[in-house]
Design a protein around this motif. Structure first.
Motif, mmCIF file in Angstrom:
data_model
loop_
_atom_site.group_PDB
_atom_site.id
_atom_site.type_symbol
_atom_site.label_atom_id
_atom_site.label_comp_id
_atom_site.label_asym_id
_atom_site.label_seq_id
_atom_site.Cartn_x
_atom_site.Cartn_y
_atom_site.Cartn_z
ATOM 1 N N GLY A 78 -0.532 -5.526 -4.890
ATOM 2 C CA GLY A 78 -0.545 -4.315 -3.855
ATOM 3 C C GLY A 78 0.084 -3.253 -3.873
ATOM 4 N N SER A 79 0.944 -2.822 -5.034
ATOM 5 C CA SER A 79 1.378 -1.967 -4.535
ATOM 6 C C SER A 79 1.270 -0.519 -5.487
ATOM 7 C CB SER A 79 3.426 -2.308 -4.954
ATOM 8 O OG SER A 79 3.684 -2.834 -6.356
ATOM 9 N N PHE A 80 2.191 -0.284 -5.881
ATOM 10 C CA PHE A 80 1.639 1.206 -6.606
ATOM 11 C C PHE A 80 3.094 1.588 -7.090
ATOM 12 C CE2 PHE A 80 1.292 5.599 -7.763
ATOM 13 C CZ PHE A 80 0.010 5.730 -8.107
ATOM 14 N N VAL A 81 2.912 1.361 -9.046
ATOM 15 C CA VAL A 81 4.141 1.638 -9.346
ATOM 16 C C VAL A 81 3.879 3.919 -9.850
ATOM 17 C CG1 VAL A 81 5.407 2.123 -11.849
ATOM 18 C CG2 VAL A 81 4.541 -0.616 -10.678
ATOM 19 N N ALA A 82 4.851 4.645 -9.988
ATOM 20 C CA ALA A 82 4.438 6.054 -9.640
ATOM 21 C C ALA A 82 5.279 7.307 -11.201
ATOM 22 C CB ALA A 82 4.736 6.714 -8.488
ATOM 23 N N ASP A 83 4.162 7.279 -11.876
ATOM 24 C CA ASP A 83 4.482 7.821 -13.308
ATOM 25 C C ASP A 83 5.277 8.913 -12.683
ATOM 26 O OD1 ASP A 83 3.879 6.111 -14.396
ATOM 27 O OD2 ASP A 83 2.207 6.354 -15.050
#
Length: 144
Positions: free
Chosen positions: A112-117
């Motif tokens: 449910g988390s987000f890994v940002a580029d």
């Protein structure tokens, strides 16, 4: 076939080609019609895990953490109803700070988390670059 009929057939074929190309373009873009997901949007429509997406909202006050490797930061993106934890590795924009708006480009994970580029910091219409702000007189100086 007369030249008039040839032009008509050619015109109809061109219109059909344009219509077909437009239909293909619209069907390819239907899932990306929204510019970004907000944390509260995720309760109603779950994006694909690992698929390139955008997450937008405000950086929650007190959530910004710089990890010991010196290039990874974690923070929480929030809106009025929900929050999403975000991890970003890289150089954050100068305008990126707690309480400011952000659009993060990256991928949702299974937890449910987000890994940002990439991070896109948002600013208001009163923003002034620091170089210009240093050259401008302060409001206190103008009041005298």
């Amino acid at each position: 076939m007369k030249r008039k009929h040839q032009r008509l057939v050619l015109g109809l074929a061109a219109l059909a080609a344009i219509g077909g190309a437009s239909g293909l373009a619209l069907s390819a873009l239907k899932d990306q019609a929204a510019f970004f997901y907000t944390p509260s949007d995720l309760a109603t429509k779950q994006p694909e895990i690992g698929k390139a997406s955008r997450l937008g909202g405000m950086v929650q006050a007190g959530s910004l953490r710089h990890l010991s490797d010196g290039k990874t930061i974690t923070f929480v993106v929030a809106d009025a109803q929900a929050t999403v934890p975000v991890r970003f590795e890289g150089i954050a924009p100068d305008l990126f700070k707690e309480g400011s708006g952000v659009v993060a480009e990256g991928r949702f994970t299974a937890d449910g988390s987000f890994v940002a580029d990439n991070l896109l910091a948002k600013h208001d219409e009163r923003y002034m670059p620091p170089e210009i702000a240093r050259k401008m007189p302060s409001p206190e100086t103008l009041a005298k």
